[in-house]
Scaffold this motif. Structure first.
Motif, short mmCIF file in Angstrom:
data_model
loop_
_atom_site.label_atom_id
_atom_site.label_comp_id
_atom_site.label_asym_id
_atom_site.label_seq_id
_atom_site.Cartn_x
_atom_site.Cartn_y
_atom_site.Cartn_z
N LYS A 71 -28.01 46.25 73.88
CA LYS A 71 -27.26 46.06 72.63
C LYS A 71 -26.18 45.00 72.80
CE LYS A 71 -24.67 48.55 69.09
NZ LYS A 71 -24.08 49.84 68.70
N GLU A 89 -29.48 40.69 66.09
CA GLU A 89 -29.15 41.02 64.71
C GLU A 89 -29.52 42.46 64.38
OE1 GLU A 89 -32.37 39.54 61.79
OE2 GLU A 89 -32.20 37.95 63.30
N ARG A 90 -28.90 42.99 63.37
CA ARG A 90 -29.17 44.29 62.78
C ARG A 90 -29.38 45.41 63.79
NH1 ARG A 90 -32.67 43.83 57.59
NH2 ARG A 90 -31.66 45.83 57.35
N PRO A 91 -28.36 45.73 64.57
CA PRO A 91 -28.50 46.77 65.60
C PRO A 91 -28.92 48.11 65.02
CG PRO A 91 -26.20 46.16 65.29
CD PRO A 91 -27.01 45.17 64.51
N GLU A 92 -28.62 48.36 63.76
CA GLU A 92 -29.00 49.64 63.14
C GLU A 92 -30.51 49.81 63.03
OE1 GLU A 92 -28.67 46.73 59.72
OE2 GLU A 92 -27.52 47.10 61.54
N LEU A 93 -31.26 48.71 63.12
CA LEU A 93 -32.72 48.81 63.08
C LEU A 93 -33.32 49.12 64.44
CD1 LEU A 93 -33.68 45.86 60.70
CD2 LEU A 93 -33.45 48.30 60.17
N ARG A 127 -33.51 54.26 67.54
CA ARG A 127 -33.66 54.99 66.28
C ARG A 127 -35.07 55.58 66.19
NH1 ARG A 127 -33.18 51.95 61.01
NH2 ARG A 127 -34.49 53.63 60.32
N MET A 170 -31.06 50.75 67.17
CA MET A 170 -30.36 51.86 67.80
C MET A 170 -29.77 52.80 66.77
SD MET A 170 -28.67 50.30 71.22
CE MET A 170 -28.36 51.97 71.75
N GLN A 171 -29.69 54.06 67.18
CA GLN A 171 -29.00 55.09 66.40
C GLN A 171 -28.18 55.89 67.39
OE1 GLN A 171 -31.49 57.24 63.68
NE2 GLN A 171 -30.11 58.98 63.64
N GLY A 172 -26.87 55.78 67.31
CA GLY A 172 -26.01 56.40 68.32
C GLY A 172 -26.23 55.70 69.65
N GLU A 173 -26.48 56.49 70.69
CA GLU A 173 -26.71 55.89 72.01
C GLU A 173 -28.18 55.78 72.37
OE1 GLU A 173 -26.16 59.83 74.84
OE2 GLU A 173 -24.63 58.30 74.85
N SER A 219 -41.87 49.07 67.72
CA SER A 219 -41.48 49.58 66.41
C SER A 219 -42.72 50.11 65.70
CB SER A 219 -40.83 48.49 65.57
OG SER A 219 -40.57 48.98 64.27
#
Length: 91
Positions: free
Chosen positions: A36, A42-46, A54, A48-51, A86
């Motif tokens: 990370k 770009e767009r780390p939310e795509l 996702r 990772m989620q928390g540690e 993914s």
């Protein structure tokens, strides 16, 4: 990185990395933090989620599902191959 995950990493599918030395062995949890901070573009939310990754990101360690290997607690070995795929698709 496969299945579209590579798009978050400048479109590069394969990375060979040498992790910095640290007092304790590297595990997947620390690898994800390092990815990370050092590789994710770009767009780390795509990715990772928390540690963790996702939901919808399949993680393989040496071609085996990481759930069989201890997930975040798996201790990395020299020359391990970690693959992030993914399984999420837009529509």
């Amino acid at each position: 990185f496969r299945g579209g995950a590579e798009l978050l990493f400048d479109g590069v599918k394969k990375h060979q990395v040498t992790l910095p030395c640290q007092p304790e062995p590297w595990d997947i949890r620390n690898l994800l933090k390092w990815i990370k901070q050092n590789m994710l573009k770009e767009r780390p939310e795509l990715f990772m989620q928390g540690e963790s990754v996702r939901p919808g990101i399949l993680v393989l360690i040496n071609d085996a599902d990481w759930e069989l290997m201890g997930e975040l607690d798996y201790k990395l070995q020299d020359q391990d191959n970690v693959l992030f795929i993914s399984t999420l698709h837009g529509g």
